[in-house]
Design a protein around this motif. Structure first.
Motif, PDB file in Angstrom:
ATOM      1  N   ARG A  64      31.252  74.735  58.826  1.00 29.55           N
ATOM      2  CA  ARG A  64      30.727  74.189  57.415  1.00 29.55           C
ATOM      3  C   ARG A  64      31.949  73.584  56.850  1.00 29.55           C
ATOM      4  O   ARG A  64      31.845  72.502  56.015  1.00 29.55           O
ATOM      5  CB  ARG A  64      30.267  75.268  56.467  1.00 29.55           C
ATOM      6  N   ALA A  65      33.413  73.807  57.189  1.00 29.03           N
ATOM      7  CA  ALA A  65      34.522  73.465  56.420  1.00 29.03           C
ATOM      8  C   ALA A  65      35.035  72.122  57.190  1.00 29.03           C
ATOM      9  O   ALA A  65      36.130  71.729  57.128  1.00 29.03           O
ATOM     10  CB  ALA A  65      35.641  74.416  56.382  1.00 29.03           C
ATOM     11  N   GLY A  66      34.205  71.770  58.350  1.00 31.47           N
ATOM     12  CA  GLY A  66      34.754  70.774  59.199  1.00 31.47           C
ATOM     13  C   GLY A  66      35.846  71.129  60.268  1.00 31.47           C
ATOM     14  O   GLY A  66      36.452  70.118  60.837  1.00 31.47           O
ATOM     15  N   ALA A 117      37.796  76.531  65.296  1.00 35.80           N
ATOM     16  CA  ALA A 117      37.064  77.758  65.616  1.00 35.80           C
ATOM     17  C   ALA A 117      36.615  78.158  67.006  1.00 35.80           C
ATOM     18  O   ALA A 117      36.794  79.332  67.303  1.00 35.80           O
ATOM     19  CB  ALA A 117      35.573  77.993  64.708  1.00 35.80           C
ATOM     20  N   LEU A 118      36.178  77.012  67.751  1.00 35.82           N
ATOM     21  CA  LEU A 118      35.734  77.237  68.950  1.00 35.82           C
ATOM     22  C   LEU A 118      37.062  77.569  70.013  1.00 35.82           C
ATOM     23  O   LEU A 118      36.814  78.039  70.902  1.00 35.82           O
ATOM     24  CB  LEU A 118      35.129  75.718  69.535  1.00 35.82           C
ATOM     25  N   CYS A 119      38.083  76.631  69.660  1.00 39.94           N
ATOM     26  CA  CYS A 119      39.331  76.807  70.381  1.00 39.94           C
ATOM     27  C   CYS A 119      39.691  78.454  70.305  1.00 39.94           C
ATOM     28  O   CYS A 119      40.308  78.967  71.062  1.00 39.94           O
ATOM     29  CB  CYS A 119      40.396  75.959  69.971  1.00 39.94           C
ATOM     30  N   LEU A 120      39.849  78.910  69.024  1.00 39.59           N
ATOM     31  CA  LEU A 120      40.283  80.272  68.801  1.00 39.59           C
ATOM     32  C   LEU A 120      39.386  81.189  69.478  1.00 39.59           C
ATOM     33  O   LEU A 120      39.878  82.247  69.953  1.00 39.59           O
ATOM     34  CB  LEU A 120      40.403  80.330  67.308  1.00 39.59           C
ATOM     35  N   ALA A 121      38.184  81.060  69.495  1.00 41.20           N
ATOM     36  CA  ALA A 121      37.238  81.939  69.972  1.00 41.20           C
ATOM     37  C   ALA A 121      37.421  82.075  71.500  1.00 41.20           C
ATOM     38  O   ALA A 121      37.598  83.031  72.190  1.00 41.20           O
ATOM     39  CB  ALA A 121      35.760  81.635  69.744  1.00 41.20           C
ATOM     40  N   LEU A 122      37.596  80.709  72.302  1.00 49.19           N
ATOM     41  CA  LEU A 122      37.833  80.495  73.615  1.00 49.19           C
ATOM     42  C   LEU A 122      39.300  81.278  74.025  1.00 49.19           C
ATOM     43  O   LEU A 122      39.406  81.990  74.921  1.00 49.19           O
ATOM     44  CB  LEU A 122      37.965  79.345  74.175  1.00 49.19           C
ATOM     45  N   VAL A 140      25.805  70.794  67.678  1.00 46.31           N
ATOM     46  CA  VAL A 140      26.181  69.656  67.422  1.00 46.31           C
ATOM     47  C   VAL A 140      27.634  69.876  67.086  1.00 46.31           C
ATOM     48  O   VAL A 140      28.029  70.807  65.937  1.00 46.31           O
ATOM     49  CB  VAL A 140      25.850  68.734  66.246  1.00 46.31           C
ATOM     50  N   LEU A 141      28.855  69.215  67.811  1.00 54.33           N
ATOM     51  CA  LEU A 141      30.078  69.358  67.327  1.00 54.33           C
ATOM     52  C   LEU A 141      30.689  68.104  66.694  1.00 54.33           C
ATOM     53  O   LEU A 141      30.982  67.212  67.275  1.00 54.33           O
ATOM     54  CB  LEU A 141      30.833  69.582  68.631  1.00 54.33           C
ATOM     55  N   ARG A 142      30.965  68.275  65.448  1.00 56.68           N
ATOM     56  CA  ARG A 142      31.612  67.156  64.545  1.00 56.68           C
ATOM     57  C   ARG A 142      32.942  67.306  64.439  1.00 56.68           C
ATOM     58  O   ARG A 142      33.531  68.194  64.064  1.00 56.68           O
ATOM     59  CB  ARG A 142      30.965  67.139  63.097  1.00 56.68           C
ATOM     60  N   HIS A 143      33.786  66.312  65.010  1.00 60.65           N
ATOM     61  CA  HIS A 143      35.129  66.291  64.924  1.00 60.65           C
ATOM     62  C   HIS A 143      35.515  65.844  63.560  1.00 60.65           C
ATOM     63  O   HIS A 143      35.228  65.012  63.062  1.00 60.65           O
ATOM     64  CB  HIS A 143      35.749  65.447  65.854  1.00 60.65           C
ATOM     65  N   SER A 144      36.640  66.500  63.203  1.00 61.04           N
ATOM     66  CA  SER A 144      37.193  66.296  62.012  1.00 61.04           C
ATOM     67  C   SER A 144      38.292  65.034  62.076  1.00 61.04           C
ATOM     68  O   SER A 144      39.069  64.801  63.040  1.00 61.04           O
ATOM     69  CB  SER A 144      38.109  67.566  61.193  1.00 61.04           C
ATOM     70  N   PRO A 145      38.371  64.278  61.076  1.00 61.37           N
ATOM     71  CA  PRO A 145      39.454  63.206  61.167  1.00 61.37           C
ATOM     72  C   PRO A 145      40.857  63.756  61.110  1.00 61.37           C
ATOM     73  O   PRO A 145      41.878  62.828  61.662  1.00 61.37           O
ATOM     74  CB  PRO A 145      39.284  62.342  59.775  1.00 61.37           C
ATOM     75  N   ASN A 158      40.834  70.394  64.569  1.00 64.46           N
ATOM     76  CA  ASN A 158      40.102  70.472  65.716  1.00 64.46           C
ATOM     77  C   ASN A 158      40.828  71.269  67.004  1.00 64.46           C
ATOM     78  O   ASN A 158      40.358  71.278  67.954  1.00 64.46           O
ATOM     79  CB  ASN A 158      39.916  68.893  66.480  1.00 64.46           C
ATOM     80  N   ARG A 159      41.789  71.983  66.589  1.00 69.53           N
ATOM     81  CA  ARG A 159      42.611  72.670  67.629  1.00 69.53           C
ATOM     82  C   ARG A 159      43.522  73.797  67.194  1.00 69.53           C
ATOM     83  O   ARG A 159      43.245  74.104  65.817  1.00 69.53           O
ATOM     84  CB  ARG A 159      43.725  71.733  68.347  1.00 69.53           C
ATOM     85  N   ILE A 160      43.709  74.606  67.846  1.00 65.02           N
ATOM     86  CA  ILE A 160      44.635  75.762  67.322  1.00 65.02           C
ATOM     87  C   ILE A 160      46.127  75.518  67.998  1.00 65.02           C
ATOM     88  O   ILE A 160      46.330  75.249  68.985  1.00 65.02           O
ATOM     89  CB  ILE A 160      44.259  77.132  67.942  1.00 65.02           C
ATOM     90  N   SER A 161      47.024  75.587  66.921  1.00 65.86           N
ATOM     91  CA  SER A 161      48.537  75.353  67.219  1.00 65.86           C
ATOM     92  C   SER A 161      48.931  76.748  67.694  1.00 65.86           C
ATOM     93  O   SER A 161      48.496  77.759  67.696  1.00 65.86           O
ATOM     94  CB  SER A 161      49.163  75.040  65.760  1.00 65.86           C
ATOM     95  N   PHE A 162      50.184  76.547  68.405  1.00 71.57           N
ATOM     96  CA  PHE A 162      50.883  77.740  68.813  1.00 71.57           C
ATOM     97  C   PHE A 162      51.076  78.517  67.691  1.00 71.57           C
ATOM     98  O   PHE A 162      51.209  79.820  67.950  1.00 71.57           O
ATOM     99  CB  PHE A 162      52.180  77.283  69.777  1.00 71.57           C
ATOM    100  N   ARG A 163      51.628  77.985  66.672  1.00 70.68           N
ATOM    101  CA  ARG A 163      52.060  79.050  65.599  1.00 70.68           C
ATOM    102  C   ARG A 163      50.745  79.808  65.071  1.00 70.68           C
ATOM    103  O   ARG A 163      50.865  80.767  64.787  1.00 70.68           O
ATOM    104  CB  ARG A 163      52.535  77.919  64.365  1.00 70.68           C
ATOM    105  N   GLU A 164      49.543  79.013  65.063  1.00 70.33           N
ATOM    106  CA  GLU A 164      48.260  79.937  64.486  1.00 70.33           C
ATOM    107  C   GLU A 164      47.883  80.927  65.568  1.00 70.33           C
ATOM    108  O   GLU A 164      47.476  81.908  65.342  1.00 70.33           O
ATOM    109  CB  GLU A 164      47.166  78.793  64.500  1.00 70.33           C
ATOM    110  N   TYR A 165      48.167  80.448  66.970  1.00 68.66           N
ATOM    111  CA  TYR A 165      47.832  81.559  67.869  1.00 68.66           C
ATOM    112  C   TYR A 165      48.691  82.652  67.885  1.00 68.66           C
ATOM    113  O   TYR A 165      48.296  83.830  67.983  1.00 68.66           O
ATOM    114  CB  TYR A 165      47.805  80.969  69.373  1.00 68.66           C
TER     115      TYR A 165
END
Length: 519
Positions: A100-102, A107-112, A232-237, A242-249
């Motif tokens: 919902r926050a774009g 979220a999908l990357c982290l779940a994967l 529907v997957l809406r990409h954020s500008p 749209n991704r998970i950085s190594f720092r977040e992982y």
């Protein structure tokens, strides 16, 4: 062991297993992502197609469907707040908040990543723990195995449903149907009622599809008018969304490790399953977090905990099935059926009778994780479109595959009749609250129990007190009593909470959820 693992990788890197894994991952993601279409339905449909495959190819294909199906449930959970599988319920809380926050891509990357990490670590535990456990289980004789199976029946019957009596009744019902036909020990006809077609008993696959899959098709037909949301997957500008950085992982890696440990332990216990693992891990992650108020509002730790734990169950749930012939839930019961169909009997001797096959399957387990990572990561949009297919196109296909799969088992119309009979029985069981998974596990374990009981009685001779002379046997008896007592206690506790929630001004569902995670 290292040589066996290397040989396993050599076997599974052939073209046929690789294609099987890729096919299984694609099917699992699609079926898992469609709400109302469970992963077990995908496995049951794929099972007849593997009859003509080499055992390694057939089983790793089904394992790929299993693993990818668990992950696929998180896609619809994140994008439309509708979990494709029950284990993804908690993923939807934080994942959909991010969507919902774009930040659906994040979220999908982290779940994967959390799913793949949890699965790989649990698979390594399976590889290094299963063989030593099988060595220990070889020390158990028929008497100890009888009490072990009694323990398994009570655990499965009491933990796989909301009601302990109904769970035990479901398990006993499955045992009763397994006794139909000619006794393997005495040759006597049992419960055939003079019908010659019943002398060979009920064919496993039509029975399985009838009890587990067809009732879901009927439910799907009943819900045919329910609106189906499009994925529907809406990409954020902002690329960072749209991704998970190594720092977040790295920041959630500790949560992933702890949750994988919880999922691994829970998966190794019969009857609990991935949903229980996700709830326990999510609760622990929230308890240990410095920012517990963010859980349910888009917490990365919440997604990591739920996904790593429910996927870790995939590997560890194979431990009791492979080493003790005890399937822990409906999916492992189905996979155990696949092993039997391919001529591999799970149990203590499996590592000696089928060494090359088992280690090839283990290698395939790890390969599935790599394929899932690549196929899912670079095809989010494609899987969204495929998983948005209307269910009224899917259920007729599932029905057709089910009938064809039942027929191809023995190429007999009698198996179609078995499918129809157990479809009615399976749907009736759901209506009265009986548990189909406990039924299937009872059906599978009954012949093993009967064989060991016959050997145990022969050993005892006329002195039946010898059946109670084993300290190991007494340990299993105590565990059986403990499992029934703990299940009854848990059910009473749940009913009290539900009663308190119904008397509270807070909406019941929210109240229950809050209590569940304040433990």
């Amino acid at each position: 062991m290292l040589t066996n693992i290397i040989n396993g990788f050599t076997a599974v890197l052939a073209p046929a297993p690789v294609l099987g894994i890729a096919l299984g991952v694609c099917v699992g993601i699609v079926f898992g992502a469609i709400p109302g279409i469970s992963g077990i339905m995908a496995i049951a449909i794929m099972l007849p197609l593997t009859f003509y495959f080499d055992p390694v190819v057939g089983i790793v294909t089904l394992l790929a469907v299993y693993k990818a199906g668990i992950y696929g449930g998180s896609i619809s959970a994140i994008l439309i707040n509708t979990p494709g599988a029950a284990a993804s319920f908690l993923t939807s809380l934080d994942g959909h908040a991010l969507a919902r926050a774009g930040k659906a891509g994040k979220a999908l990357c982290l779940a994967l990543y959390a799913s793949v990490t949890g699965e790989m670590l649990a698979t390594l535990v399976l590889i290094f723990v299963a063989a030593p456990i099988s060595l220990l289980s070889l020390q158990a004789g028929p008497i100890e195995k009888v009490w072990l199976l009694v323990f398994a029946f009570t655990v499965v019957g009491s933990m796989t449903g909301e009601s302990v009596p109904r769970g035990l009744l479901s398990c006993c019902l499955g045992m009763l149907f397994a006794m139909v036909g000619m006794s393997a020990l005495t040759g006597a006809a049992r419960l055939t009622f003079g019908i010659p077609e019943l002398l060979s008993g009920f064919t496993f696959l039509p029975l399985l599809i009838g009890v587990l899959v067809m009732p879901e098709v009927i439910e799907g037909v009943r819900r045919r008018k329910t609106p189906q949301h499009e994925l529907v997957l809406r990409h954020s500008p902002n690329p960072a969304d749209n991704r998970i950085s190594f720092r977040e992982y790295r920041s959630v890696f500790g949560t992933i490790l702890k949750s994988t440990g919880i999922g691994t332990v829970v998966g190794a216990l019969p009857g609990l399953g991935s949903s229980a693992a996700a709830f326990l891990a999510y609760g622990e992650a929230k308890r240990a977090s410095k920012e517990p108020e963010t859980f349910g509002k888009g917490s990365l730790h919440g997604i990591a905990a739920a996904e790593s734990s429910n996927n870790a169950v995939c590997g560890s749930s194979m431990i009791p099935m492979l080493t003790l012939s005890i399937p822990g839930d409906d999916v492992t019961a189905l996979l155990m059926g696949a092993f039997l169909i391919h001529g591999i009997t799970p149990g203590p001797t499996i590592f000696y009778e089928h060494t090359d096959t088992i280690y090839a399957i283990f290698a395939g387990f790890l390969m599935v994780d790599l394929f899932l990572l690549v196929i899912a990561r670079f095809g989010f949009r494609f899987w969204m479109k495929v998983a948005s297919v209307k269910t009224y196109f899917i259920f007729p296909c599932v029905f057709a595959f089910a009938v064809i799969g039942a027929f191809t088992t023995n190429q007999s119309l009698n198996d179609i009749m078995i499918l129809l009979v157990f479809t009615v029985l399976g749907y009736g069981m759901r209506l009265v609250g009986l548990n189909p998974a406990a039924f299937i596990i009872g059906f599978i374990l009954m012949p093993i129990f009967e064989q060991n009981l016959d050997q145990a009685v022969s050993i005892a001779g006329g002195d039946y007190l010898r059946l109670l002379a084993s300290p190991i046997g007494w340990g299993f008896i105590a565990l059986a009593a403990l499992s029934v007592w703990s299940a009854i206690r848990m059910n009473r506790k749940t009913r009290r909470r539900a009663l308190a929630a119904s008397q509270s001004p807070v909406p019941a569902g929210r109240h229950l959820f809050q209590q569940e995670h304040q433990k």
